[in-house]
Scaffold this active site. Structure first.
Site: not given
Ligand code: ADP
Length: 530
Positions: A224, A299, A333, A431
């Protein structure tokens, strides 16, 4: 039978997209799988290519079932690049079904490690052959300098594939001596279908870190992508097919995190979730994955300290400290963004660090080879960095912004150094994920360690000293998954990468990185005749 022969057999995988088979109680409700044609794109550096925009399932680019599309933007110009299909929950079902079918299919299941290694190396070669296009896409979609995309991100993907290809025929079980009346051995087996959720800061590289060990161990994958940076890995889909991976082994979906990411994390057909992203989302993913007790590696965030002792080589410390926090627009990170500097060299370090940043952090067009710092990936990330800077100003902190003016368009921010902040200021603890360093002073080793470890995170740490005993003492005491002595962010795919505390669970890269991708089965044979 050679693997080439096996793969060239008329497989039951048709060239045409097909309906997912019902398995483990979930299935696609799709009535048709419509192919999506690529679109022609041209980047500011005049390179043109055909950009896939569909979901990559069973080696085909197909439409999402819903009408949801994600528009991706060039952060350096704020112009729309294109729209890509966003996966719904049903689309995730389809991708998972494809991966489950591929897991059982002889064209993947019966390959030896040597066969899998050949496919992985072939993909690595194709990635390298398309390096300039991939680097162009990455820079246009993410904003990172082209020199970095070409010099780091693309080769990191191909290198990690080759590195784990090397393990594919060396990851065996053991025999265990239980006496003359038993034959006992362990075997290693793939975990199964792996849901892999990656972030936007290193789209190609993060994909490689996840695909490499998973493929090495014979798993199948639903990857994804991050909604902000879908393009480079969608392009790689074509290379996966060309490399000869059987359909369904690697599926790539783009989509919103709370829709596609969440659907993948809680899916009953997924055996393992590997996630890289924020700590907050990592906790959500963990909760979702707990429903079926999936194996999990995370991570997540960090606020890594970099400690400079009085006896350090200051030129060395300044240069590595700069790269450790300003590299990749600070969107790393493991950024060593908390600089802790001992009293005796504090003033000199601050002065030299500000001067070095003025000289080195050239901000501008990421396609210009002189550029060190491109735009932040999005307006939201830019706003986040600016919010920390204004909060620091409001608290009477000193703001050093030594670079020249910013481009008039794009999500650019000044590289910023914050000093004289009160100890509780959020910029010292949260962060920021931007080119923004904080510097605080300390008296002695005990104080340095206590400040360094006063964090909910534990990803990385760096220490600069010429005292070898102190270097190892501090490396031992730092609460972190990784420590660099006299360097920073000097990661290597052969070394394990990951954190403790709220920075994650498990390790990627190195031999350790394989651990999350195989199950050990214990087999005992009774030889006693009783
Ligand atoms: P950022 O806030 O920096 O965009 P995220 O941790 O939200 O970082 O995003 C990292 C990845 O996790 C992306 O691929 C995002 O689409 C996915 N993501 C965001 N929310 C969810 C969720 N509730 N469940 C699973 N994956 C998620």
């Amino acid at each position: 039978m050679s693997y080439c022969f096996r793969l060239s057999q008329p497989a039951r995988w048709g060239v045409k997209p097909r309906l997912a088979k019902r398995s483990r109680g979930f299935a696609s409700s799709a009535s048709t799988w419509l192919p999506v044609l690529p679109i022609n794109l041209t980047a500011p550096n005049s390179r043109s290519w055909k950009q896939p925009v569909g979901l990559f399932i069973n080696n085909e680019y197909i439409e999402s079932q819903g009408a949801d599309r994600i528009t991706t933007v060039n952060p350096a110009t704020e112009e729309t690049i294109c729209s890509v299909h966003a996966a719904s929950g049903h689309d995730v079902d389809r991708a998972v079904s494809a991966a489950r079918d591929a897991l059982r299919h002889p064209s993947w299941r019966n390959l030896t490690g040597t066969d899998r290694a050949r496919l992985m190396v072939r993909l690595a070669d194709l990635v390298d052959a398309h390096a300039e296009t991939l680097a162009t896409i990455e820079t246009m979609d993410n904003g990172k300098p082209y020199t970095v995309s070409l010099g780091y991100d693309v080769p990191d993907l191909s290198s990690v594939l080759r590195y784990y290809a090397g393990f594919a025929d060396k990851n065996f079980g053991k025999t265990v001596d239980l006496g003359p009346e038993k034959l006992a051995y362990t075997t290693v087996q793939p975990v199964g279908v792996c849901g892999q959720i990656i972030p936007w800061n290193y789209p190609l590289s993060m994909a490689g870190w996840k695909l490499g060990p998973a493929l090495c161990c014979g798993n199948t994958i639903v990857l994804k992508l991050a909604e902000l940076t879908p393009l480079s890995m969608l392009y790689v889909g074509d290379l996966i097919r060309e490399a000869g991976f059987p359909p369904g082994v690697i599926n790539i979906v783009n989509g919103h995190g709370h829709v596609a990411g969440a659907a993948l994390a809680e899916h009953e057909g997924v055996d393992k979730i590997a996630f890289t992203g924020s700590t907050k989302t990592g906790k959500d993913v963990m909760r979702l994955a707990s429903g079926t007790m999936k194996a999990i590696t995370l991570e997540t965030g960090g606020k890594s300290p970099l400690i400079v002792f009085d006896d350090a080589n200051l030129d060395q410390a300044v240069s590595w400290a700069h790269g450790g926090v300003m590299g990749n627009q600070g969107q790393v990170c493991t950024a060593t963004s908390r600089l802790l500097v001992q009293d005796g060299v504090y003033n000199e370090f601050v002065q030299r660090f500000v001067e070095f940043t003025a000289k080195t952090s050239v901000v501008g067009d990421p396609f210009d080879e002189k550029t060190y710092q491109g735009p932040q990936v999005s307006k939201a990330q830019l706003d986040r960095v600016n919010l920390f800077i204004s909060a620091a100003k409001a608290c009477g902190g000193t703001i050093h912004q030594p670079s020249a003016s910013l481009p008039s368009r794009g999500f650019f921010v000044q590289p910023t150094i914050l000093t004289d902040l009160p100890a509780s200021h959020p910029a010292l603890h949260e962060e920021i994920f931007g080119p923004c360093a904080t510097i605080v002073r300390f008296k002695d080793e005990d104080e340095a360690l206590s400040v360094a470890n006063a964090s909910r995170y534990g990803l990385a740490g760096a220490v600069f000293t010429n005292d070898v005993a102190r270097a190892h003492r501090v490396a031992r005491e730092l609460e972190a998954g990784m420590v660099w002595v006299n360097s920073s962010n000097d990661s290597d795919i052969r070394m394990p990468f990951g954190g403790i505390k709220e920075s994650g669970i498990g390790r990627e890269l190195g031999e350790e990185g394989l651990r999350g991708y195989y199950n050990v089965k214990a087999v005992q044979v009774n030889l006693s005749g009783q």
